[in-house]
Design an enzyme around this catalytic site. Structure first.
Site, PDB file in Angstrom:
ATOM      1  N   GLU A 105       0.867  -1.168   0.000  1.00 14.36           N
ATOM      2  CA  GLU A 105       0.000   0.000   0.000  1.00 14.36           C
ATOM      3  C   GLU A 105       0.914   1.232   0.000  1.00 14.36           C
ATOM      4  O   GLU A 105       1.809   1.329   0.855  1.00 14.36           O
ATOM      5  CB  GLU A 105      -0.872  -0.001   1.265  1.00 14.36           C
ATOM      6  N   ARG A 159       5.449 -12.878   9.672  1.00 17.52           N
ATOM      7  CA  ARG A 159       6.088 -11.565   9.508  1.00 17.52           C
ATOM      8  C   ARG A 159       7.457 -11.581  10.139  1.00 17.52           C
ATOM      9  O   ARG A 159       7.668 -12.235  11.161  1.00 17.52           O
ATOM     10  CB  ARG A 159       5.306 -10.492  10.276  1.00 17.52           C
ATOM     11  N   LYS A 210       4.563   0.605   9.561  1.00 18.63           N
ATOM     12  CA  LYS A 210       4.612   1.890   8.861  1.00 18.63           C
ATOM     13  C   LYS A 210       4.014   2.999   9.717  1.00 18.63           C
ATOM     14  O   LYS A 210       4.468   4.133   9.672  1.00 18.63           O
ATOM     15  CB  LYS A 210       3.844   1.793   7.543  1.00 18.63           C
TER      16      LYS A 210
END
Ligand code: ATP
Ligand code: MG
Length: 561
Positions: A39, A265, A275
């Site tokens: 994104e 992850r 982020k």
């Protein structure tokens, strides 16, 4: 020191590779297609590097393709700057996507048309519940949800309302389009998830064309299918979304049905990989920007002097699995160091200068030697290491009261200047309060390129001839956080653990051979570590600015003349 350590690049086998190999062997697929779907709402970090190396790496290994597709379904948070930085990062890491950059918004019309199909099939409905009411109707992990009063609208009514949503007839947030799956499902993701919301937001690609935007879960699976992705790899938090991914594709006439596979992850000790938190560091001015060399962003690591090959090696070593992937920063640093050890020319710089006067220096008698830039790479060339009456040494390399075993400078002690003579400290000049101002040393002129007669001198220090050295700004970076898990404390904010000493800027001296180095050139500063010219502030020939990428292993413990 292990100069001969070659960085292995053989793939490490893991469960996703096994799945792909089976699919190729069985003929389910004749080739593979993966995608990396960021994104564009921030700069990428080391966790994304893991995903990039996985997706692009598999495509390379199995002669497949990997698409770069921006997930641009949240117009308010996304920007062109972020999208460009992401493309730059992927290329810098050494990968190239298949065909053009893709955007989820390329499919907005297709997604809309599929939504109409779902409505016509009675599998989607327009809901008037407010966000708050919807939450209440959704139930909890232990309680089933309840059907919305709008759930039984006719397909014709739903189609009419949905078209009017698109036409901008209704206020933001006043209506949604939901899938009609199962309000009692134990999997909350299947309790009639919202797939469209009304939001008048300017979109970086589609401008003001749309006032309704599709949700991620709905968008992602269809985008994968339209691109004929074979293996859609994502992190474990999407495991519970997989039934929804499959449900949507099962209902629609899409060209393919990709398989979603989840892996864990990466979490890296001593930093944060979110982020949102990284954005907080930037917006609160706690770092100089997304590319601050202390940031775990790809831009930050690049500016710091980390290398693509080092990061790719790190991704290879940490592996891919479904179990926790919490890795110590030392593993990453080790990969960078190994890469630079083999590749970076070695030069001398002094970062905490102490002046030494060589009292018996004599023009024409005291001479200079040449030194190669790398012991294993003669092709890197060599340069003369000039000497003069005044030299700089490191303050740390002198002790007025040396501990036992000290092999550096001390009153009356001898040491070898790297690539030059053995010198002896004859006099220590101090100010009124005892601070050392300079040392006066004598040269043993019989020691250039040979051992002194009748005694052993073990210590070797780096140094620079003052008249030949160039001034340099050196930025000494440490870890940004002083705690291994800054965001792992219940009642403490991660910002409480910022390391106040994460950056120290010093003015030092460096040998003239580097003065025209381009930005982003790597060197080993002998005995100090690996450094890189700063991408932003370094100006070849004018202003020399170096960042410390990573320290050295204690290679000098073994001694090197
Ligand atoms: P963040 O939580 O930092 O915002 P994200 O997952 O929301 O990350 P995306 O831009 O959606 O960021 O991520 C793009 C891809 O990178 C996704 O496929 C995601 O699963 C993967 N990814 C993100 N963070 C990690 C991580 N720490 N380890 C491995 N893969 C990651
Ligand atoms: Mg995300």
């Amino acid at each position: 020191m292990n100069d001969h350590a070659t960085v292995s690049t053989a793939p490490v086998q893991h469960f996703i590779r096994s799945i792909i190999e089976n699919d190729l062997d069985s003929g389910k697929h004749s080739g593979i297609a993966t995608r990396f779907p960021p994104e564009p709402n921030g700069y990428l970090h080391i966790g994304h590097a893991k995903s990039i190396c996985l997706n692009f790496g598999l495509a390379e290994d199995y002669r497949g393709v990997c698409n770069l597709r921006f997930d641009d379904t949240n117009p308010e948070k996304e920007s062109e700057e972020y999208a460009l930085s992401i493309q730059e990062d992927v290329c810098w890491l050494g990968f190239q996507w298949n065909g053009p950059v893709r955007w989820a918004s390329d499919y907005f019309q297709a997604l809309y048309d599929y939504a109409e199909i779902l409505i016509e099939k009675g599998l989607a409905y327009v809901d008037d519940l407010t966000a708050e009411a919807m939450r209440e109707y959704r139930g909890t992990l232990t309680q089933p949800g309840r059907d919305s009063p709008c759930r039984d609208r006719s397909a014709a009514d739903n189609l009419d309302l949905f078209r009017r949503m698109k036409a901008g007839e209704f206020a933001d947030g006043s209506r949604t389009l939901r899938l009609k799956i199962d309000m009692a499902s134990p999997n909350i993701n299947l309790r009639d998830p919202v797939i469209y919301r009304i939001k008048r937001a300017h979109h970086i690609r589609t401008g003001d064309t749309w006032v309704i935007y599709p949700m991620y879960d709905y968008t992602h699976c269809i985008s994968d299918a339209l691109e004929n992705i074979t293996h859609s790899l994502c992190t474990l938090e999407f495991e519970d979304h997989r039934p929804l991914y499959d449900w949507v594709l099962d209902q629609l006439p899409v060209p393919s049905h990709p398989r979603q596979i989840e892996f864990s992850r990466l979490e890296l000790h001593y930093t944060v990989t979110s982020k949102r938190k990284l954005n907080q560091l930037v917006t609160q001015g706690l770092v100089s920007g997304w590319d601050d060399p202390r940031m775990p962003t790809i831009h930050g690591m690049r500016r710091r002097g980390y290398t693509p090959a080092g990061i790719r090696e790190f991704a290879r070593r940490i592996g891919i699995s479904k179990s926790e992937n919490v890795i110590d920063m030392a593993v990453l640093e080790g990969c960078i160091r190994e890469d630079l050890e083999a590749k970076a020319p070695r030069v001398m710089a002094v970062v905490n200068p102490l002046k030494v006067v060589l009292t018996n220096y004599q023009d024409g008698v005291t001479s200079a030697r040449n030194a190669g830039f790398h012991p294993n790479h003669p092709e890197f060339g060599e340069r003369e290491v000039p000497i003069g009456r005044e030299i700089w040494v490191e303050q740390d390399d002198f002790s007025a009261t040396p501990p036992p075993g000290w092999q550096r400078l001390s009153p009356g002690g001898e040491v070898r200047l790297r690539y030059s003579y053995v010198i002896k400290c004859e006099e220590v000049v101090t100010d009124a309060v005892g601070n050392v101002l300079e040392l006066r040393c004598s040269i043993d002129h019989d020691t250039l390129g040979k051992n002194p007669q009748g005694r052993k001198v073990k210590g070797v220090i780096h140094w620079l001839a003052a008249e030949h050295a160039r001034p340099v700004e050196v930025r000494l970076y440490e870890r940004l956080f002083s705690d291994a898990e800054p965001d792992g404390h219940k009642d403490r904010d991660f910002l409480d653990f910022l390391n106040p000493d994460s950056l120290r800027v010093v003015q030092g001296w460096i040998e003239a051979s580097v003065s025209n180095a381009a930005p982003e050139t790597h060197y080993q500063f002998e005995r100090l570590g690996y450094f890189c010219t700063d991408r932003v502030d370094h100006r070849p020939g004018e202003r020399l600015v170096f960042n410390r990428a990573v320290g050295l292993k204690d290679i000098w413990a073994k001694g090197q003349g």
